[in-house]
Write a protein that holds these residues in place. Structure first.
Motif, PDB file in Angstrom:
ATOM      1  N   ARG A  60       6.931   2.413  -7.774  1.00 54.42           N
ATOM      2  CA  ARG A  60       7.788   3.406  -8.408  1.00 54.42           C
ATOM      3  C   ARG A  60       8.759   4.007  -7.392  1.00 54.42           C
ATOM      4  O   ARG A  60       8.421   4.131  -6.212  1.00 54.42           O
ATOM      5  CB  ARG A  60       6.937   4.516  -9.050  1.00 54.42           C
ATOM      6  CG  ARG A  60       6.079   4.040 -10.201  1.00 54.42           C
ATOM      7  CD  ARG A  60       5.422   5.202 -10.912  1.00 54.42           C
ATOM      8  NE  ARG A  60       4.431   5.865 -10.070  1.00 54.42           N
ATOM      9  CZ  ARG A  60       3.147   5.552 -10.032  1.00 54.42           C
ATOM     10  NH1 ARG A  60       2.692   4.554 -10.783  1.00 54.42           N
ATOM     11  NH2 ARG A  60       2.311   6.215  -9.252  1.00 54.42           N
ATOM     12  N   GLN A 107      -3.999  11.687   2.816  1.00 58.04           N
ATOM     13  CA  GLN A 107      -3.567  11.037   1.594  1.00 58.04           C
ATOM     14  C   GLN A 107      -4.356   9.746   1.441  1.00 58.04           C
ATOM     15  O   GLN A 107      -4.764   9.132   2.424  1.00 58.04           O
ATOM     16  CB  GLN A 107      -2.067  10.736   1.639  1.00 58.04           C
ATOM     17  CG  GLN A 107      -1.208  11.989   1.805  1.00 58.04           C
ATOM     18  CD  GLN A 107       0.269  11.648   1.803  1.00 58.04           C
ATOM     19  OE1 GLN A 107       0.827  11.341   0.748  1.00 58.04           O
ATOM     20  NE2 GLN A 107       0.882  11.691   2.961  1.00 58.04           N
ATOM     21  N   GLN A 108      -4.498   9.333   0.211  1.00 51.92           N
ATOM     22  CA  GLN A 108      -5.334   8.174  -0.070  1.00 51.92           C
ATOM     23  C   GLN A 108      -4.459   6.948  -0.308  1.00 51.92           C
ATOM     24  O   GLN A 108      -3.376   7.035  -0.891  1.00 51.92           O
ATOM     25  CB  GLN A 108      -6.201   8.430  -1.303  1.00 51.92           C
ATOM     26  CG  GLN A 108      -7.402   7.499  -1.399  1.00 51.92           C
ATOM     27  CD  GLN A 108      -8.387   7.994  -2.453  1.00 51.92           C
ATOM     28  OE1 GLN A 108      -8.009   8.743  -3.344  1.00 51.92           O
ATOM     29  NE2 GLN A 108      -9.626   7.578  -2.335  1.00 51.92           N
ATOM     30  N   TYR A 149       0.849  -1.185   0.000  1.00 51.72           N
ATOM     31  CA  TYR A 149       0.000   0.000   0.000  1.00 51.72           C
ATOM     32  C   TYR A 149       0.883   1.233   0.000  1.00 51.72           C
ATOM     33  O   TYR A 149       1.810   1.349   0.813  1.00 51.72           O
ATOM     34  CB  TYR A 149      -0.906   0.010   1.226  1.00 51.72           C
ATOM     35  CG  TYR A 149      -1.974  -1.074   1.199  1.00 51.72           C
ATOM     36  CD1 TYR A 149      -2.482  -1.558   0.007  1.00 51.72           C
ATOM     37  CD2 TYR A 149      -2.461  -1.615   2.389  1.00 51.72           C
ATOM     38  CE1 TYR A 149      -3.449  -2.545  -0.022  1.00 51.72           C
ATOM     39  CE2 TYR A 149      -3.429  -2.606   2.384  1.00 51.72           C
ATOM     40  CZ  TYR A 149      -3.919  -3.074   1.168  1.00 51.72           C
ATOM     41  OH  TYR A 149      -4.869  -4.055   1.152  1.00 51.72           O
ATOM     42  N   VAL A 150       0.579   2.169  -0.937  1.00 54.11           N
ATOM     43  CA  VAL A 150       1.331   3.411  -1.039  1.00 54.11           C
ATOM     44  C   VAL A 150       0.394   4.581  -0.771  1.00 54.11           C
ATOM     45  O   VAL A 150      -0.837   4.444  -0.808  1.00 54.11           O
ATOM     46  CB  VAL A 150       1.990   3.544  -2.428  1.00 54.11           C
ATOM     47  CG1 VAL A 150       2.954   2.392  -2.674  1.00 54.11           C
ATOM     48  CG2 VAL A 150       0.943   3.610  -3.525  1.00 54.11           C
ATOM     49  N   GLU A 181       8.071   6.517  -3.974  1.00 50.15           N
ATOM     50  CA  GLU A 181       6.748   6.404  -3.378  1.00 50.15           C
ATOM     51  C   GLU A 181       6.857   6.045  -1.901  1.00 50.15           C
ATOM     52  O   GLU A 181       7.758   5.318  -1.490  1.00 50.15           O
ATOM     53  CB  GLU A 181       5.914   5.361  -4.118  1.00 50.15           C
ATOM     54  CG  GLU A 181       5.448   5.815  -5.480  1.00 50.15           C
ATOM     55  CD  GLU A 181       4.452   4.850  -6.085  1.00 50.15           C
ATOM     56  OE1 GLU A 181       3.396   5.332  -6.573  1.00 50.15           O
ATOM     57  OE2 GLU A 181       4.714   3.634  -6.083  1.00 50.15           O
ATOM     58  N   ARG A 220      -0.094  -1.432  -4.994  1.00 53.07           N
ATOM     59  CA  ARG A 220       0.882  -1.750  -6.026  1.00 53.07           C
ATOM     60  C   ARG A 220       1.207  -3.239  -5.940  1.00 53.07           C
ATOM     61  O   ARG A 220       1.524  -3.750  -4.863  1.00 53.07           O
ATOM     62  CB  ARG A 220       2.182  -0.941  -5.829  1.00 53.07           C
ATOM     63  CG  ARG A 220       1.984   0.563  -5.867  1.00 53.07           C
ATOM     64  CD  ARG A 220       1.774   1.040  -7.275  1.00 53.07           C
ATOM     65  NE  ARG A 220       1.745   2.500  -7.331  1.00 53.07           N
ATOM     66  CZ  ARG A 220       0.655   3.245  -7.272  1.00 53.07           C
ATOM     67  NH1 ARG A 220      -0.541   2.640  -7.137  1.00 53.07           N
ATOM     68  NH2 ARG A 220       0.711   4.552  -7.315  1.00 53.07           N
ATOM     69  N   GLU A 224      -1.017   8.241  -1.845  1.00 55.76           N
ATOM     70  CA  GLU A 224      -1.187   9.138  -2.982  1.00 55.76           C
ATOM     71  C   GLU A 224      -1.900  10.398  -2.529  1.00 55.76           C
ATOM     72  O   GLU A 224      -2.892  10.327  -1.789  1.00 55.76           O
ATOM     73  CB  GLU A 224      -2.021   8.463  -4.090  1.00 55.76           C
ATOM     74  CG  GLU A 224      -1.298   7.370  -4.826  1.00 55.76           C
ATOM     75  CD  GLU A 224      -2.120   6.855  -5.991  1.00 55.76           C
ATOM     76  OE1 GLU A 224      -3.359   7.063  -5.967  1.00 55.76           O
ATOM     77  OE2 GLU A 224      -1.539   6.257  -6.915  1.00 55.76           O
ATOM     78  N   LYS A 225      -1.405  11.552  -2.991  1.00 58.57           N
ATOM     79  CA  LYS A 225      -2.044  12.822  -2.649  1.00 58.57           C
ATOM     80  C   LYS A 225      -3.312  12.983  -3.472  1.00 58.57           C
ATOM     81  O   LYS A 225      -3.338  12.724  -4.677  1.00 58.57           O
ATOM     82  CB  LYS A 225      -1.089  13.980  -2.894  1.00 58.57           C
ATOM     83  CG  LYS A 225       0.098  14.005  -1.945  1.00 58.57           C
ATOM     84  CD  LYS A 225       0.908  15.265  -2.114  1.00 58.57           C
ATOM     85  CE  LYS A 225       2.048  15.316  -1.120  1.00 58.57           C
ATOM     86  NZ  LYS A 225       1.573  15.357   0.265  1.00 58.57           N
ATOM     87  N   ALA A 238      -3.334   3.538  -2.010  1.00 56.66           N
ATOM     88  CA  ALA A 238      -3.402   2.858  -3.313  1.00 56.66           C
ATOM     89  C   ALA A 238      -2.579   1.584  -3.236  1.00 56.66           C
ATOM     90  O   ALA A 238      -1.665   1.455  -2.413  1.00 56.66           O
ATOM     91  CB  ALA A 238      -2.891   3.775  -4.418  1.00 56.66           C
TER      92      ALA A 238
END
Length: 417
Positions: free
Chosen positions: A394, A370-371, A354-355, A397, A375, A357-358, A373
């Motif tokens: 990536r 932040q949400q 889990y990363v 992250e 991978r 994301e803004k 996401a």
């Protein structure tokens, strides 16, 4: 005759019977009389309160605000790419003594005395046991007497030779003067030569007696078993009074010098090792640094491995104890090192992380949130509490490092300080 009903009779209901009329009047009186008897503030205050409540509910500025939604705090790490990594492999070996010998007498005989017990520490050259030496001592006395006789014989022949040499010189002078015949001179010369031969024979007898004496002295020395090196007596196999043959084991001695570890490694793992390098070795609960002494040139016939010999800095470990050698190797591989706790099982035997994301501006998200996401990744190598992964992740992250069971993709979170 009865007349037909008129229009007025069709509009008005027929009058109720008297009992029912009285009952309806009484019900209306029960509702009206208490209202007339109530105080004025009650009659007018309740409708006003109801009107104010309705106005409050319909006013946007006076409505109660919903509770503020705070993002869930999470710990995150940055995904930093690597192109190579170190792997640590553990190989099992055995603690061995530098030298371990089963000692026995070179001669056959009867054990007269055993001077050590199991567990004793001995120094190099220290006597360990003795054979019965009375026969050897008697032989030595005999050989010594024979040598003395031989020495005396040599001395006697030497004196005779000296006298013969003097007589030969006098006879040569007399022959030169013509006082004796040549035959007398030749006899004297021959006698001197014979004495010279006897002297050599007597001296050889002395040498032979001396050699026998030295041999007996060697046997006497070999009748005492001594320690060839400093060490510990690990086994005592025989006791006094036992008749032993030459070479029969009596005592097992383990060297007290720093011990060694012998480990079998696959040829590809041993290829990068160099003598003199230091490697971590674990024996029981002790962690030691051992120095690589040698890599034996031949493969073990049973395991097809290269035997590696390492010297330990201690000598108090039990011989035969299990040792674990850790060897590091550099391997090529691209990916990201992440805590193992960041991995989440995914479909099809894959893994995911889990990363953070803004969210886009003006999306009505919680402040500073932040949400989450997802991978998809695959595990390249695992080592302890971290794993090397590659996939759709990536560089740069922020990856949730722990507590992944509390979140799902789309949840609003914030990084914990």
């Amino acid at each position: 005759m009865d007349s037909a009903p008129t229009a007025s009779s069709s509009v008005h209901a027929p009058p109720l019977p008297l009992p029912q009329a009285l009952h309806g009047s009484w019900q209306r009186a029960r509702l009206v009389i208490p209202a007339l008897l109530q105080p004025r503030w009650v009659r007018w205050g309740l409708p006003l309160a109801a009107t104010a409540a309705v106005a409050l509910a319909l006013s946007p500025g006076l409505r109660p605000r919903p509770p503020t939604v705070r993002p869930l705090p999470v710990a995150a790490v940055t995904a930093e790419p690597v192109t190579s990594f170190l792997t640590t492999r553990a190989y099992t070996g055995e603690v061995v003594a530098g030298r371990s010998s089963s000692l026995g007498f070179e001669l056959s005989g009867t054990i007269e005395q055993v001077l050590v017990e199991e567990g004793d520490l001995v120094a190099s050259g220290q006597p360990l046991a003795r054979l019965d030496r009375r026969r050897l001592q008697a032989q030595r006395q005999q050989a010594a007497a024979q040598r003395e006789v031989a020495v005396a014989g040599v001395e006697e022949v030497r004196q005779q030779l000296i006298l013969a040499e003097l007589q030969r010189e006098r006879r040569r002078q007399l022959h030169a003067q013509g006082a004796i015949a040549r035959e007398d001179l030749d006899q004297q010369i021959h006698g001197s030569a014979a004495l010279r031969s006897r002297l050599l024979q007597a001296e050889s007898q002395v040498d032979d007696a001396s050699a026998r004496l030295r041999q007996i002295d060697v046997d006497l020395a070999r009748s005492v078993l001594v320690a060839p090196f400093a060490g510990t007596v690990s086994r005592r196999l025989l006791d006094e009074g036992v008749v032993v043959s030459g070479g029969q084991a009596l005592i097992t001695l383990v060297e007290a010098a720093p011990q060694e570890v012998r480990v079998g490694l696959p040829p590809e793992a041993a290829r990068d090792l160099r003598p003199g390098d230091s490697h971590p070795v674990q024996v029981g609960d002790r962690n030691l640094q051992a120095r690589l002494n040698a890599l034996l040139p031949e493969l073990d016939a049973a395991s097809r491995t290269v035997t590696v010999v390492l010297r330990l800095p201690v000598n108090d470990l039990p011989v035969g104890a299990t040792a674990r050698l850790s060897v590091q190797r550099s391997e090529r591989g691209e990916g990201f090192w992440l805590p193992t706790t960041a991995l989440v099982a995914a479909e099809g035997g894959l893994w995911s992380v889990y990363v953070l994301e803004k969210a886009p501006a003006g999306s009505g998200t919680p402040a500073q949130g932040q949400q989450v996401a997802r991978r998809l990744v695959s595990i390249v190598h695992s080592e302890g509490e971290r794993s090397l992964v590659s996939g759709t992740l990536r560089p740069g992250e922020r990856v949730i490092a722990a507590g992944t069971q509390r979140v799902v993709p789309g949840v609003w979170v914030e990084e914990a300080n």
